[in-house]
Design a protein around this motif. Structure first.
Motif, PDB file in Angstrom:
ATOM      1  N   ALA A 217       0.837  -1.209   0.000  1.00 27.82           N
ATOM      2  CA  ALA A 217       0.000   0.000   0.000  1.00 27.82           C
ATOM      3  C   ALA A 217       0.869   1.255   0.000  1.00 27.82           C
ATOM      4  O   ALA A 217       0.573   2.227  -0.711  1.00 27.82           O
ATOM      5  CB  ALA A 217      -0.941  -0.006   1.200  1.00 27.82           C
ATOM      6  N   LYS A 218       1.921   1.248   0.762  1.00 29.75           N
ATOM      7  CA  LYS A 218       2.845   2.392   0.790  1.00 29.75           C
ATOM      8  C   LYS A 218       3.515   2.563  -0.578  1.00 29.75           C
ATOM      9  O   LYS A 218       3.660   3.683  -1.069  1.00 29.75           O
ATOM     10  CB  LYS A 218       3.927   2.201   1.849  1.00 29.75           C
TER      11      LYS A 218
ATOM     12  N   GLU B  80       5.924   6.237  -9.515  1.00 29.80           N
ATOM     13  CA  GLU B  80       6.591   5.144 -10.236  1.00 29.80           C
ATOM     14  C   GLU B  80       8.065   5.510 -10.441  1.00 29.80           C
ATOM     15  O   GLU B  80       8.389   6.617 -10.836  1.00 29.80           O
ATOM     16  CB  GLU B  80       5.904   4.934 -11.592  1.00 29.80           C
ATOM     17  N   GLY B  81       8.945   4.582 -10.150  1.00 29.19           N
ATOM     18  CA  GLY B  81      10.370   4.800 -10.377  1.00 29.19           C
ATOM     19  C   GLY B  81      11.082   5.568  -9.274  1.00 29.19           C
ATOM     20  O   GLY B  81      12.300   5.715  -9.328  1.00 29.19           O
ATOM     21  N   SER B  82      10.359   6.044  -8.264  1.00 28.95           N
ATOM     22  CA  SER B  82      11.034   6.757  -7.178  1.00 28.95           C
ATOM     23  C   SER B  82      11.881   5.758  -6.385  1.00 28.95           C
ATOM     24  O   SER B  82      11.567   4.558  -6.315  1.00 28.95           O
ATOM     25  CB  SER B  82      10.027   7.446  -6.254  1.00 28.95           C
ATOM     26  N   PHE B  83      12.950   6.265  -5.800  1.00 23.58           N
ATOM     27  CA  PHE B  83      13.846   5.380  -5.055  1.00 23.58           C
ATOM     28  C   PHE B  83      13.119   4.719  -3.884  1.00 23.58           C
ATOM     29  O   PHE B  83      13.280   3.524  -3.638  1.00 23.58           O
ATOM     30  CB  PHE B  83      15.076   6.144  -4.554  1.00 23.58           C
ATOM     31  N   GLU B  84      12.305   5.482  -3.180  1.00 21.88           N
ATOM     32  CA  GLU B  84      11.581   4.933  -2.039  1.00 21.88           C
ATOM     33  C   GLU B  84      10.658   3.793  -2.475  1.00 21.88           C
ATOM     34  O   GLU B  84      10.549   2.765  -1.812  1.00 21.88           O
ATOM     35  CB  GLU B  84      10.773   6.029  -1.334  1.00 21.88           C
ATOM     36  N   ARG B  85      10.017   3.963  -3.632  1.00 23.20           N
ATOM     37  CA  ARG B  85       9.142   2.899  -4.135  1.00 23.20           C
ATOM     38  C   ARG B  85       9.958   1.658  -4.489  1.00 23.20           C
ATOM     39  O   ARG B  85       9.543   0.523  -4.213  1.00 23.20           O
ATOM     40  CB  ARG B  85       8.354   3.394  -5.344  1.00 23.20           C
ATOM     41  N   LEU B  86      11.127   1.855  -5.064  1.00 29.77           N
ATOM     42  CA  LEU B  86      11.999   0.723  -5.392  1.00 29.77           C
ATOM     43  C   LEU B  86      12.416  -0.033  -4.128  1.00 29.77           C
ATOM     44  O   LEU B  86      12.451  -1.264  -4.115  1.00 29.77           O
ATOM     45  CB  LEU B  86      13.232   1.205  -6.158  1.00 29.77           C
TER      46      LEU B  86
ATOM     47  N   LEU C 131      10.736  -0.164  -1.313  1.00 37.75           N
ATOM     48  CA  LEU C 131       9.552  -0.881  -0.828  1.00 37.75           C
ATOM     49  C   LEU C 131       9.253  -2.109  -1.688  1.00 37.75           C
ATOM     50  O   LEU C 131       8.820  -3.155  -1.167  1.00 37.75           O
ATOM     51  CB  LEU C 131       8.349   0.052  -0.756  1.00 37.75           C
ATOM     52  N   GLN C 132       9.508  -2.027  -2.987  1.00 40.01           N
ATOM     53  CA  GLN C 132       9.323  -3.188  -3.854  1.00 40.01           C
ATOM     54  C   GLN C 132      10.326  -4.288  -3.499  1.00 40.01           C
ATOM     55  O   GLN C 132       9.993  -5.480  -3.518  1.00 40.01           O
ATOM     56  CB  GLN C 132       9.457  -2.776  -5.324  1.00 40.01           C
ATOM     57  N   TYR C 133      11.533  -3.878  -3.160  1.00 39.76           N
ATOM     58  CA  TYR C 133      12.544  -4.834  -2.714  1.00 39.76           C
ATOM     59  C   TYR C 133      12.058  -5.537  -1.433  1.00 39.76           C
ATOM     60  O   TYR C 133      12.130  -6.760  -1.322  1.00 39.76           O
ATOM     61  CB  TYR C 133      13.865  -4.104  -2.463  1.00 39.76           C
ATOM     62  N   ARG C 134      11.555  -4.753  -0.481  1.00 37.99           N
ATOM     63  CA  ARG C 134      11.038  -5.325   0.761  1.00 37.99           C
ATOM     64  C   ARG C 134       9.875  -6.272   0.489  1.00 37.99           C
ATOM     65  O   ARG C 134       9.750  -7.317   1.131  1.00 37.99           O
ATOM     66  CB  ARG C 134      10.603  -4.222   1.723  1.00 37.99           C
ATOM     67  N   SER C 135       9.023  -5.915  -0.459  1.00 43.70           N
ATOM     68  CA  SER C 135       7.914  -6.809  -0.819  1.00 43.70           C
ATOM     69  C   SER C 135       8.443  -8.138  -1.327  1.00 43.70           C
ATOM     70  O   SER C 135       7.908  -9.199  -0.982  1.00 43.70           O
ATOM     71  CB  SER C 135       7.015  -6.158  -1.877  1.00 43.70           C
ATOM     72  N   GLY C 136       9.477  -8.086  -2.145  1.00 46.16           N
ATOM     73  CA  GLY C 136      10.085  -9.321  -2.643  1.00 46.16           C
ATOM     74  C   GLY C 136      10.626 -10.184  -1.513  1.00 46.16           C
ATOM     75  O   GLY C 136      10.455 -11.409  -1.508  1.00 46.16           O
ATOM     76  N   GLN C 137      11.261  -9.535  -0.536  1.00 43.81           N
ATOM     77  CA  GLN C 137      11.772 -10.274   0.612  1.00 43.81           C
ATOM     78  C   GLN C 137      10.620 -10.912   1.400  1.00 43.81           C
ATOM     79  O   GLN C 137      10.705 -12.075   1.800  1.00 43.81           O
ATOM     80  CB  GLN C 137      12.551  -9.349   1.547  1.00 43.81           C
TER      81      GLN C 137
END
Length: 180
Positions: free
Chosen positions: A141-142, A148-154, A156-162
């Motif tokens: 959700a965050k 799209e493409g912001s570092f913070e979003r990237l 969070l996407q990494y954390r989602s993968g983990q």
């Protein structure tokens, strides 16, 4: 009365090792180092372990008696107290509160939960899966709310993968437990 300092994960694991059998410090050290158990998770110096045992005794979680050894100095034999039993029992069924605690704390909890039996292990796994699903939903959700493409979003996407990998592993543990 001053508040007690919260026990560390490794200290709680020491309580789990003493549960059911009284041990002297070197036996505990050997068990902590065992490659087929907690040795897969932790490396600890013997002197540090001895200091933790003293702290656990001072906090009322362990007690000792002296074992006479003939001409050699007597040695301490530790056993768990009712207070130690209570804190360990609660700890072993409580899911970890943060994803970063999965590698050390959860693995230790799961090690002991399995020793307690499949019911306790299944209970811990189910609770941890619920927590991880919650973390993943909050994280996603965050991430969606960010450009799209912001570092913070990237990040969070990494954390989602983990978290997805952790969930897959937990579910695999659940499946293997059901097969036993």
């Amino acid at each position: 009365m001053p508040a007690q300092k919260q026990a560390l994960t490794i200290e709680l694991a020491l309580l789990g090792l003493v549960r059911g059998q009284s041990l002297h410090p070197y036996e505990l050290f050997q068990q902590v180092q065992a490659r087929d158990g907690l040795g897969c998770i932790w490396r600890i110096k013997q002197s540090h372990l001895y200091a933790m045992l003293d702290r656990l005794e001072a906090e009322g979680y362990l007690r000792h008696h002296l074992e006479i050894q003939g001409s050699r100095p007597p040695r301490k034999i530790f056993s768990i107290t009712a207070q130690g039993e209570a804190i360990f029992t609660e700890w072993v069924i409580t899911p970890v509160a943060r994803g970063r605690d999965m590698r050390l704390e959860f693995l230790a909890k799961y090690y002991f939960a399995r020793r307690e039996g499949s019911t306790v292990a299944a209970q811990l796994l189910a609770r941890q899966i619920d927590c991880c699903r919650e973390w993943l939903a909050e994280n996603d959700a965050k991430a969606i709310a960010l450009p799209e493409g912001s570092f913070e979003r990237l990040v969070l996407q990494y954390r989602s993968g983990q978290l997805q990998a952790v969930l897959a592993w937990l579910e695999g543990c659940q499946n293997s437990l059901a097969e036993v």
